[in-house]
Design a protein around this motif. Structure first.
Motif, PDB file in Angstrom:
ATOM      1  N   ALA A 132      -0.397  -0.155  -6.938  1.00 44.22           N
ATOM      2  CA  ALA A 132      -1.437  -1.555  -6.364  1.00 44.22           C
ATOM      3  C   ALA A 132      -1.778  -1.339  -4.727  1.00 44.22           C
ATOM      4  O   ALA A 132      -0.675  -1.277  -4.028  1.00 44.22           O
ATOM      5  N   ILE A 133      -3.045  -1.550  -4.541  1.00 48.94           N
ATOM      6  CA  ILE A 133      -3.597  -1.864  -3.416  1.00 48.94           C
ATOM      7  C   ILE A 133      -3.890  -3.357  -3.262  1.00 48.94           C
ATOM      8  O   ILE A 133      -4.861  -3.815  -4.187  1.00 48.94           O
ATOM      9  N   LEU A 134      -3.460  -4.168  -2.331  1.00 50.22           N
ATOM     10  CA  LEU A 134      -3.745  -5.520  -2.279  1.00 50.22           C
ATOM     11  C   LEU A 134      -4.342  -5.778  -0.796  1.00 50.22           C
ATOM     12  O   LEU A 134      -4.063  -4.808  -0.141  1.00 50.22           O
ATOM     13  N   VAL A 135      -5.107  -6.776  -0.814  1.00 47.35           N
ATOM     14  CA  VAL A 135      -5.757  -7.153   0.454  1.00 47.35           C
ATOM     15  C   VAL A 135      -5.442  -8.600   0.770  1.00 47.35           C
ATOM     16  O   VAL A 135      -5.444  -9.555  -0.325  1.00 47.35           O
ATOM     17  N   ARG A 136      -5.402  -8.988   1.985  1.00 46.76           N
ATOM     18  CA  ARG A 136      -4.841 -10.332   2.385  1.00 46.76           C
ATOM     19  C   ARG A 136      -6.422 -11.087   2.410  1.00 46.76           C
ATOM     20  O   ARG A 136      -7.395 -10.579   2.986  1.00 46.76           O
ATOM     21  N   THR A 137      -6.539 -12.312   1.683  1.00 46.30           N
ATOM     22  CA  THR A 137      -7.679 -12.988   1.799  1.00 46.30           C
ATOM     23  C   THR A 137      -7.499 -14.488   2.180  1.00 46.30           C
ATOM     24  O   THR A 137      -6.429 -14.861   2.320  1.00 46.30           O
ATOM     25  N   ASP A 138      -8.499 -15.067   2.363  1.00 46.26           N
ATOM     26  CA  ASP A 138      -8.315 -16.810   2.492  1.00 46.26           C
ATOM     27  C   ASP A 138      -7.416 -17.180   1.642  1.00 46.26           C
ATOM     28  O   ASP A 138      -6.731 -18.519   2.094  1.00 46.26           O
ATOM     29  N   THR A 139      -7.110 -16.992   0.401  1.00 51.48           N
ATOM     30  CA  THR A 139      -6.359 -17.574  -0.595  1.00 51.48           C
ATOM     31  C   THR A 139      -5.032 -17.094  -0.860  1.00 51.48           C
ATOM     32  O   THR A 139      -4.318 -17.376  -1.899  1.00 51.48           O
ATOM     33  N   GLY A 140      -4.578 -15.698   0.122  1.00 58.77           N
ATOM     34  CA  GLY A 140      -3.580 -15.251  -0.197  1.00 58.77           C
ATOM     35  C   GLY A 140      -3.749 -13.660  -0.577  1.00 58.77           C
ATOM     36  O   GLY A 140      -5.076 -13.299  -0.617  1.00 58.77           O
ATOM     37  N   TRP A 141      -2.827 -12.991  -1.008  1.00 60.74           N
ATOM     38  CA  TRP A 141      -2.889 -11.570  -1.228  1.00 60.74           C
ATOM     39  C   TRP A 141      -3.618 -11.400  -2.781  1.00 60.74           C
ATOM     40  O   TRP A 141      -3.485 -12.192  -3.450  1.00 60.74           O
ATOM     41  N   ARG A 142      -4.357 -10.443  -2.766  1.00 58.53           N
ATOM     42  CA  ARG A 142      -5.134 -10.176  -4.089  1.00 58.53           C
ATOM     43  C   ARG A 142      -5.246  -8.770  -4.163  1.00 58.53           C
ATOM     44  O   ARG A 142      -5.340  -8.144  -3.166  1.00 58.53           O
ATOM     45  N   ILE A 143      -5.229  -8.543  -5.522  1.00 62.79           N
ATOM     46  CA  ILE A 143      -5.251  -7.014  -6.054  1.00 62.79           C
ATOM     47  C   ILE A 143      -6.823  -6.376  -6.010  1.00 62.79           C
ATOM     48  O   ILE A 143      -7.700  -7.025  -6.803  1.00 62.79           O
ATOM     49  N   LYS A 144      -6.633  -5.452  -5.249  1.00 60.93           N
ATOM     50  CA  LYS A 144      -7.976  -4.699  -5.095  1.00 60.93           C
ATOM     51  C   LYS A 144      -8.284  -3.309  -6.025  1.00 60.93           C
ATOM     52  O   LYS A 144      -9.106  -2.939  -6.545  1.00 60.93           O
ATOM     53  N   HIS A 145      -6.918  -2.854  -6.211  1.00 60.84           N
ATOM     54  CA  HIS A 145      -7.142  -1.488  -6.935  1.00 60.84           C
ATOM     55  C   HIS A 145      -5.677  -1.301  -7.538  1.00 60.84           C
ATOM     56  O   HIS A 145      -4.440  -1.650  -7.079  1.00 60.84           O
ATOM     57  N   LEU A 146      -5.563  -0.928  -8.803  1.00 61.26           N
ATOM     58  CA  LEU A 146      -4.247  -0.788  -9.641  1.00 61.26           C
ATOM     59  C   LEU A 146      -4.685   0.765 -10.093  1.00 61.26           C
ATOM     60  O   LEU A 146      -5.800   1.178 -10.797  1.00 61.26           O
ATOM     61  N   HIS A 147      -3.441   1.508 -10.183  1.00 60.89           N
ATOM     62  CA  HIS A 147      -3.610   2.783 -10.806  1.00 60.89           C
ATOM     63  C   HIS A 147      -2.177   2.771 -11.832  1.00 60.89           C
ATOM     64  O   HIS A 147      -1.238   2.773 -11.307  1.00 60.89           O
ATOM     65  N   THR A 148      -2.442   2.822 -13.041  1.00 63.27           N
ATOM     66  CA  THR A 148      -1.092   2.635 -14.052  1.00 63.27           C
ATOM     67  C   THR A 148      -1.118   3.919 -14.799  1.00 63.27           C
ATOM     68  O   THR A 148      -2.203   4.469 -15.328  1.00 63.27           O
ATOM     69  N   SER A 149       0.033   4.614 -15.004  1.00 65.70           N
ATOM     70  CA  SER A 149      -0.139   5.944 -15.887  1.00 65.70           C
ATOM     71  C   SER A 149       1.394   6.116 -16.509  1.00 65.70           C
ATOM     72  O   SER A 149       2.238   5.465 -15.960  1.00 65.70           O
TER      73      SER A 149
END
Length: 149
Positions: A132-149
């Protein structure tokens, strides 16, 4: 002199990315991932949306050989139909074993995935991995990208 300035910026970026994750950030990032995966386990699309970047193409996901660009595409063309399918029943969908790395505004995590489910009455189970790649936003950390396999 430009090469020195650019080299210094690159070195500073490398040092920032290699700095240890603050315990609060690691706990917050893990909580976001747990909340998202818990919402999926409950087949709650609206709750899952709270933990991603839902606008436009800000969210991406790669699952196996498939990809969805944008939360709406993933929600409407993957999650909702899968949850509505009567021939598929999930009994266990659990993420665990998180490894988190972060700088001030970007984080990545790796994790294990355990699935136990039925397809047309046939019991199946699967162990997988995710990133998972997450970014910090005004409302906290949010998921930008997921790779599942």
């Amino acid at each position: 002199m430009d090469w020195i300035r650019h080299g210094s910026i690159g070195a500073a970026a490398a040092i920032a990315m290699s700095s240890p994750v603050l315990a609060d950030d690691a706990a917050d990032i893990t909580a976001v991932l747990e909340s998202y995966s818990g919402a999926l386990a409950e087949e709650n699309v609206q709750e899952a949306e709270r933990w991603v970047l839902p606008d436009g193409t800000d969210f991406t996901i790669f699952e196996g050989s498939g990809s969805d660009i944008g939360w709406a595409e993933y929600r409407d063309h993957h999650l909702a139909p899968e949850f509505a399918a009567e021939h598929v029943t999930f009994h266990v969908y659990d993420w665990s074993g998180y490894s988190v790395n972060a700088d001030r505004n970007v984080a990545f995590a790796t994790f294990d995935i355990r699935m136990e489910y039925e397809v047309r009455g046939e019991a199946r189970e699967r162990d997988a991995h995710g990133t998972a790649i997450l970014v910090r936003t005004d409302t906290g950390w949010r998921i930008k990208h997921l790779h599942t396999s």
